[in-house]
Design a protein around this motif. Structure first.
Motif, PDB file in Angstrom:
ATOM      1  N   PHE A 185      38.610  35.196 -11.970  1.00 20.61           N
ATOM      2  CA  PHE A 185      37.833  36.295 -12.136  1.00 20.61           C
ATOM      3  C   PHE A 185      38.749  37.508 -11.899  1.00 20.61           C
ATOM      4  O   PHE A 185      39.505  37.413 -10.859  1.00 20.61           O
ATOM      5  CB  PHE A 185      36.666  36.347 -10.983  1.00 20.61           C
ATOM      6  N   ASP A 187      38.529  41.082 -10.989  1.00 21.20           N
ATOM      7  CA  ASP A 187      37.317  41.803 -10.285  1.00 21.20           C
ATOM      8  C   ASP A 187      37.605  43.422 -10.392  1.00 21.20           C
ATOM      9  O   ASP A 187      38.596  43.687 -10.962  1.00 21.20           O
ATOM     10  CB  ASP A 187      37.640  41.326  -8.669  1.00 21.20           C
ATOM     11  N   ALA A 192      31.483  42.255  -8.455  1.00 23.63           N
ATOM     12  CA  ALA A 192      30.093  41.221  -7.645  1.00 23.63           C
ATOM     13  C   ALA A 192      28.806  41.334  -8.267  1.00 23.63           C
ATOM     14  O   ALA A 192      28.282  40.674  -8.586  1.00 23.63           O
ATOM     15  CB  ALA A 192      30.325  41.224  -6.319  1.00 23.63           C
ATOM     16  N   ALA A 195      28.648  40.638 -11.878  1.00 25.51           N
ATOM     17  CA  ALA A 195      28.704  39.232 -12.242  1.00 25.51           C
ATOM     18  C   ALA A 195      27.202  38.449 -11.502  1.00 25.51           C
ATOM     19  O   ALA A 195      26.869  37.455 -12.334  1.00 25.51           O
ATOM     20  CB  ALA A 195      29.722  38.451 -11.378  1.00 25.51           C
ATOM     21  N   SER A 209      30.420  35.983  -7.022  1.00 29.23           N
ATOM     22  CA  SER A 209      31.622  35.958  -7.573  1.00 29.23           C
ATOM     23  C   SER A 209      32.827  35.419  -7.023  1.00 29.23           C
ATOM     24  O   SER A 209      33.883  35.079  -7.498  1.00 29.23           O
ATOM     25  CB  SER A 209      31.773  37.465  -8.197  1.00 29.23           C
ATOM     26  N   THR A 235      36.063  38.452 -16.786  1.00 28.54           N
ATOM     27  CA  THR A 235      35.498  39.404 -16.023  1.00 28.54           C
ATOM     28  C   THR A 235      34.061  39.781 -16.592  1.00 28.54           C
ATOM     29  O   THR A 235      33.553  39.074 -18.011  1.00 28.54           O
ATOM     30  CB  THR A 235      36.169  40.827 -16.054  1.00 28.54           C
TER      31      THR A 235
END
Length: 300
Positions: A185, A187, A192, A195, A209, A235
């Motif tokens: 992932f 980020d 978070a 996702a 996440s 992502t």
């Protein structure tokens, strides 16, 4: 401090050159004009006029006073008009929003400024909490947030939806849980949250996440897709951020079976009248979000 009404009477007298006509112009009595001149002389401790019957000439002090006071009286005379003026296409408008919607709206506002150079657009990219605080502290005029405000002093109104998209390297044609796990992932500050909304609605295995290997992080909205484009991970981003990426052929966007989106809230200082220039900007923002002219003009 010298009474500005006395100054106005004195300057008008000098310009007209006659006590009676000065009184008529100012809708006063002649004795009222004379009284204002005397009060000025008493306040300054100097004679301003040399009187000769109905005629007069200025003393040196009177000449200096007229020269200095003229600009003051002119500015005061124009003050009502300037304070009351509320132009729709002049002045600074301060806007703040999260980065994704900012990438969408900022070009529209720059085009507005090009059409009306008297406008100055001050656009800041910031997370929801900063937008909310800036509105509460009068540091911005209008904002966009992706959640309702929790502050009593900040009003808000939903103005659109921004879809969330799964973005992967072009090599990944059909995303699966195992393939996403293998990628890792990329980020970002809202990673978070985004996702959770999109992947949580489409993958029963998803809980958070941080289940995925961390393949990278960027807090610059325009750079989040750069590592994705290089095959370094995947992502989840709002659609406007994906649209703004300069190399769309180097990433693959996936619309999953269960769509997810964020609501966009126009946010403003509650109970504070909006200046016309702010309303102009709000209308343009609404048009940038796909609202019709009538809808965008009635946002607030």
């Amino acid at each position: 401090m010298i009474n500005p009404v006395w100054l106005r009477s004195f300057c008008t007298l000098v310009e007209v050159g006659h006590f009676t006509r000065t009184a008529e112009r100012l809708h006063m009595t002649q004795s009222g004009v004379s009284q204002h001149v005397r009060k000025l002389e008493e306040r300054l401790g100097q004679s301003l006029l040399i009187r000769d019957g109905k005629q007069f000439t200025l003393t040196d002090a009177g000449t200096r006073l007229y020269r200095e006071a003229g600009a003051i009286v002119a500015a005061l005379s124009d003050l009502d008009r300037r304070i009351g003026a509320d132009p729709a296409y002049e002045g600074v408008v301060r806007v703040m929003s999260p980065g994704s919607v900012g990438l969408k709206l900022y070009p529209h506002l720059l085009a507005l400024q090009q059409r009306h150079p008297g406008l100055s657009i001050d656009y800041r990219f910031a997370p929801n909490s900063d937008v909310e605080l800036a509105l509460a502290e009068y540091r911005v005029d209008v904002g966009i947030m992706t959640k309702p405000s929790s502050r009593n002093e900040v009003g808000f109104k939903p103005v659109g939806e921004e879809p969330l998209l799964l973005v992967t390297p072009t090599s990944l044609v059909e995303p699966s849980w195992d393939r996403l796990m293998a990628l890792g992932f990329i980020d970002h500050p809202d990673g978070a949250h985004h996702a959770g909304l999109l992947l949580g609605a489409n993958f029963p295995e998803f809980h958070h996440s941080n289940q995925f290997p961390l393949a990278g992080f960027s807090n610059q909205i325009s750079l989040i897709l750069e590592p994705v484009s290089r095959g370094l991970g995947f992502t989840v981003l709002p659609a406007y951020a994906v649209e703004a990426f300069g190399r769309p052929d180097r990433v693959r966007t996936h619309r999953l079976a269960n769509p997810a989106s964020e609501t966009l809230f126009l946010s403003f200082r509650r109970n504070q009248p909006l200046a016309n220039r702010v309303r102009t900007v709000i209308t343009t923002m609404g048009e940038g979000l796909g609202l019709g002219a009538g809808e965008s003009g009635q946002i607030v």
